[in-house]
Scaffold this motif. Sequence first.
Motif, PDB file in Angstrom:
ATOM      1  N   LEU A  59      59.334  12.571 -22.479  1.00 60.80           N
ATOM      2  CA  LEU A  59      58.263  11.658 -22.101  1.00 60.80           C
ATOM      3  C   LEU A  59      58.636  10.243 -22.519  1.00 60.80           C
ATOM      4  O   LEU A  59      59.124  10.025 -23.632  1.00 60.80           O
ATOM      5  N   ARG A  63      54.750   9.478 -20.143  1.00 64.11           N
ATOM      6  CA  ARG A  63      54.993  10.034 -18.800  1.00 64.11           C
ATOM      7  C   ARG A  63      56.235  10.916 -18.788  1.00 64.11           C
ATOM      8  O   ARG A  63      57.292  10.521 -19.284  1.00 64.11           O
ATOM      9  N   SER A  68      59.379  10.715 -12.672  1.00 61.51           N
ATOM     10  CA  SER A  68      59.680   9.343 -12.220  1.00 61.51           C
ATOM     11  C   SER A  68      60.952   9.376 -11.385  1.00 61.51           C
ATOM     12  O   SER A  68      61.826  10.197 -11.625  1.00 61.51           O
TER      13      SER A  68
END
Length: 360
Positions: A59, A63, A68
């Motif tokens: 992360l 996120r 991503s």
Amino acid sequence: MIQLEAVTKRYGDTLAVDELSLEVRSGEVCVLVGPSGCGKTTTLRMINRLVEPTAGRILVNGRDTSESRPELLRRSIGYAIQSVGLFSHLTVEQNIGIVPTILGWEKSRIAHRVSDLLLLVGLDPTGYAAKYPSQLSGGEAQRVGVARALAADPPILLMDEPFGAVDPLTRERLQQQFLAIQRELNKTIVLVTHDLDEAIRLAGRVAIMRNGRLVQYDTPEALLANPTDGFVRSFVGTDRALKRISRIPVATLMKPAYSLRRDATGLVGPVSELQKYAWVTDDDGRLVGWTETRGGNESPSISEIDPDELERITLPAYASAREALSRMLGQGVRSIPVIDESLKLIGEVTLRDIEEVTAE
Ligand SMILES: Nc1ncnc2c1ncn2[C@@H]1O[C@H](COP(=O)(O)OP(=O)(O)O)[C@@H](O)[C@H]1O
Ligand SMILES: [Mg+2]
């Protein structure tokens, strides 16, 4: 913030990284250190997805990086490596400007940014922007590599043996400069090295790895005071007190230096109170020599310091106590004058000052 949760990487039968969990706080410098092949580079390259984990999660600012796009992820993560990886057919300016160019910045903004970054890493923009990598020394190329990693102002920086390919003196300078830059920029940094001294000097926290696993993750002070097991103890070595003082800058130990001023006629000031020796400065406070009493009423003479010798005889305030000690032992002196960038005498550090901190 960067969080690795039970991250594993396998290459066939090789377990390069084995259920590694690690958290790096924002603005923190985490240094991964351990023997060759223990999985440092693989761990680093999983953070920006140059390598995909076999299992586990990473992360970045909460996120999951697997969600991503890698190219987007890498825009917020600068990456600097030992071999520097500068493009030989591009100038220094073009090399540093690669990412901003890709991001579509205007030319003038890129030129400004490159100039600021060159100043930041201690290279004069007028002299260096137009050079090609083959015209740079190893240390200069490393600096350009760091400037390039910082170009788009990423909040996160990954560095793999960034000071690996240079001589020891240049390495120490680059390390000091790294610390100065980090004090200013406050990036979240994961840095890989196989050199424990470098780890101790640079890290907020040191992660010691062995066979793909994390064996200890602590501040340098805690690591040196309490190695968790025999592996860490032998890796850290027997000279723990010496390693500890490599984190203490001379600035925190130095005391005011006893000095006399010299003018055209000779020494000015309370020469009669001269005890044993005093440093001698010029009108602007710059160190030019020293003087010693010979006893009796004989007036003391000045021993001049050759300006070329100044660097060898003095220390900057950011040098470590360990460096001060090794100079004293190497030169058989018990005190070293400390000067600033304009060569002004700002203090003095003595063997006794160093003995006091190692005894603590
Ligand atoms: N692309 C790869 N293919 C196969 N094995 C690899 C690859 N990259 C690394 N390894 C292996 O994974 C282990 C860890 O490597 P690495 O992360 O480069 O270690 P370090 O950076 O600590 O020296 C080593 O045994 C290495 O040989
Ligand atoms: Mg490596």
